[in-house]
Design a protein around this motif. Structure first.
Motif, mmCIF file in Angstrom:
data_model
loop_
_atom_site.group_PDB
_atom_site.id
_atom_site.type_symbol
_atom_site.label_atom_id
_atom_site.label_comp_id
_atom_site.label_asym_id
_atom_site.label_seq_id
_atom_site.Cartn_x
_atom_site.Cartn_y
_atom_site.Cartn_z
ATOM 1 N N ALA A 13 42.382 52.125 42.650
ATOM 2 C CA ALA A 13 41.512 51.327 43.531
ATOM 3 C C ALA A 13 40.681 50.343 42.724
ATOM 4 O O ALA A 13 40.483 49.186 43.131
ATOM 5 N N ALA A 14 40.170 50.791 41.572
ATOM 6 C CA ALA A 14 39.375 49.896 40.730
ATOM 7 C C ALA A 14 40.231 48.760 40.187
ATOM 8 O O ALA A 14 39.797 47.593 40.156
ATOM 9 N N LEU A 15 41.455 49.066 39.767
ATOM 10 C CA LEU A 15 42.361 48.011 39.278
ATOM 11 C C LEU A 15 42.711 47.031 40.380
ATOM 12 O O LEU A 15 42.778 45.813 40.147
ATOM 13 N N GLN A 16 42.928 47.565 41.594
ATOM 14 C CA GLN A 16 43.254 46.685 42.708
ATOM 15 C C GLN A 16 42.095 45.756 43.027
ATOM 16 O O GLN A 16 42.278 44.556 43.337
ATOM 17 N N ALA A 17 40.872 46.284 42.917
ATOM 18 C CA ALA A 17 39.675 45.457 43.163
ATOM 19 C C ALA A 17 39.586 44.343 42.114
ATOM 20 O O ALA A 17 39.245 43.197 42.440
ATOM 21 N N ARG A 18 39.875 44.655 40.860
ATOM 22 C CA ARG A 18 39.842 43.638 39.808
ATOM 23 C C ARG A 18 40.913 42.568 40.038
ATOM 24 O O ARG A 18 40.665 41.371 39.851
ATOM 25 N N VAL A 19 42.108 43.012 40.442
ATOM 26 C CA VAL A 19 43.177 42.055 40.698
ATOM 27 C C VAL A 19 42.806 41.135 41.858
ATOM 28 O O VAL A 19 43.015 39.906 41.809
ATOM 29 N N THR A 20 42.262 41.736 42.901
ATOM 30 C CA THR A 20 41.851 40.928 44.062
ATOM 31 C C THR A 20 40.786 39.909 43.679
ATOM 32 O O THR A 20 40.805 38.745 44.114
ATOM 33 N N LYS A 21 39.826 40.326 42.842
ATOM 34 C CA LYS A 21 38.762 39.425 42.396
ATOM 35 C C LYS A 21 39.326 38.275 41.555
ATOM 36 O O LYS A 21 38.892 37.115 41.686
ATOM 37 N N LEU A 22 40.283 38.595 40.680
ATOM 38 C CA LEU A 22 40.880 37.543 39.868
ATOM 39 C C LEU A 22 41.688 36.562 40.689
ATOM 40 O O LEU A 22 41.737 35.359 40.365
ATOM 41 N N GLU A 23 42.328 37.037 41.734
ATOM 42 C CA GLU A 23 43.131 36.168 42.573
ATOM 43 C C GLU A 23 42.273 35.209 43.378
ATOM 44 O O GLU A 23 42.746 34.165 43.829
ATOM 45 N N HIS A 24 41.015 35.527 43.573
ATOM 46 C CA HIS A 24 40.141 34.644 44.329
ATOM 47 C C HIS A 24 39.163 33.925 43.399
ATOM 48 O O HIS A 24 38.243 33.271 43.830
#
Length: 222
Positions: free
Chosen positions: A211-222
């Protein structure tokens, strides 16, 4: 002479008639020993009546046993089968009036060899079928402690190294140990549950990490 013959016939007929009816006995029936070492003949080959006893059926000799219904001795109703002379009632097998059977010590069924010959209460040389098995007050602590605060969950890298060296999980007996020793299902159930609970903690930690990695990926994509 005729009178004597007639009396003999009447006596024999009376014995036959007595054996075709119930035979009440007040006291004990002793089979073997004493004056009648060969035992007592309590009826013809095919008796048509019953032997009614108020007392005990006693087998004497070098291996004495007694069948007892409580007119004296133990007060609980039922049928007692006990060895010894004098009788030790704590060693008696009891058949209760409700159909229950109480065995005082160990029970062996089938050819058990040396299986728990002096340690197991019930030893069965074969398969056992049951709809349910209940274990009361297990000896091993139930592993709820795995979820307590402060439990030291082994690192997966440590578990990996242990498995590579020993070819089985920590705390779980090896195949060689199971072949050599008895398997305690109570202890094994607790150990397996402990491993499932540890696995659950690993999965929870992995889910949080994902979940933490997914949050980081989502943040980088935006």
């Amino acid at each position: 002479m005729k009178k004597l013959l007639l009396l003999s016939v009447v006596f024999c007929l009376s014995i036959v008639k007595a054996h075709s009816q119930d035979l009440p006995v007040s006291g004990n029936v002793v089979v073997g020993g004493g004056a009648n070492a060969g035992g007592y003949d309590l009826g013809p080959a095919n008796p048509s009546g019953n032997v009614n006893m108020m007392g005990d059926l006693v087998f004497t000799g070098n291996n004495p046993w007694i069948l007892h219904t409580p007119n004296a001795g133990p007060s609980a109703p039922g049928l007692y089968i006990a060895p010894g002379a004098p009788v030790v009632w704590n060693n008696a097998t009891k058949f209760e009036t409700n159909g229950d059977v109480n065995f005082p010590y160990r029970v062996r069924i089938g050819n058990i060899g040396t299986l728990g010959i002096n340690t197991l209460t019930l030893a069965v040389g074969g398969k056992i079928g049951a709809r349910a098995v209940y274990v009361v007050a297990p000896n091993s602590p139930w592993p709820d402690y795995v979820f307590h605060q402060g439990y030291q969950l082994p690192a997966l890298s440590e578990v990996e190294r242990y498995v590579q060296v020993n070819s089985h999980l920590p705390e779980i007996p090896s195949a060689a140990t199971i072949q050599r020793e008895e398997l305690d299902l109570n202890t094994m159930d607790a150990l397996l549950l402990k491993k499932v609970e540890e696995l659950t903690l690993y999965l929870i930690a992995l889910q949080k990490e994902n979940a933490a990695l997914q949050a980081r990926v989502t943040k980088l994509e935006h």
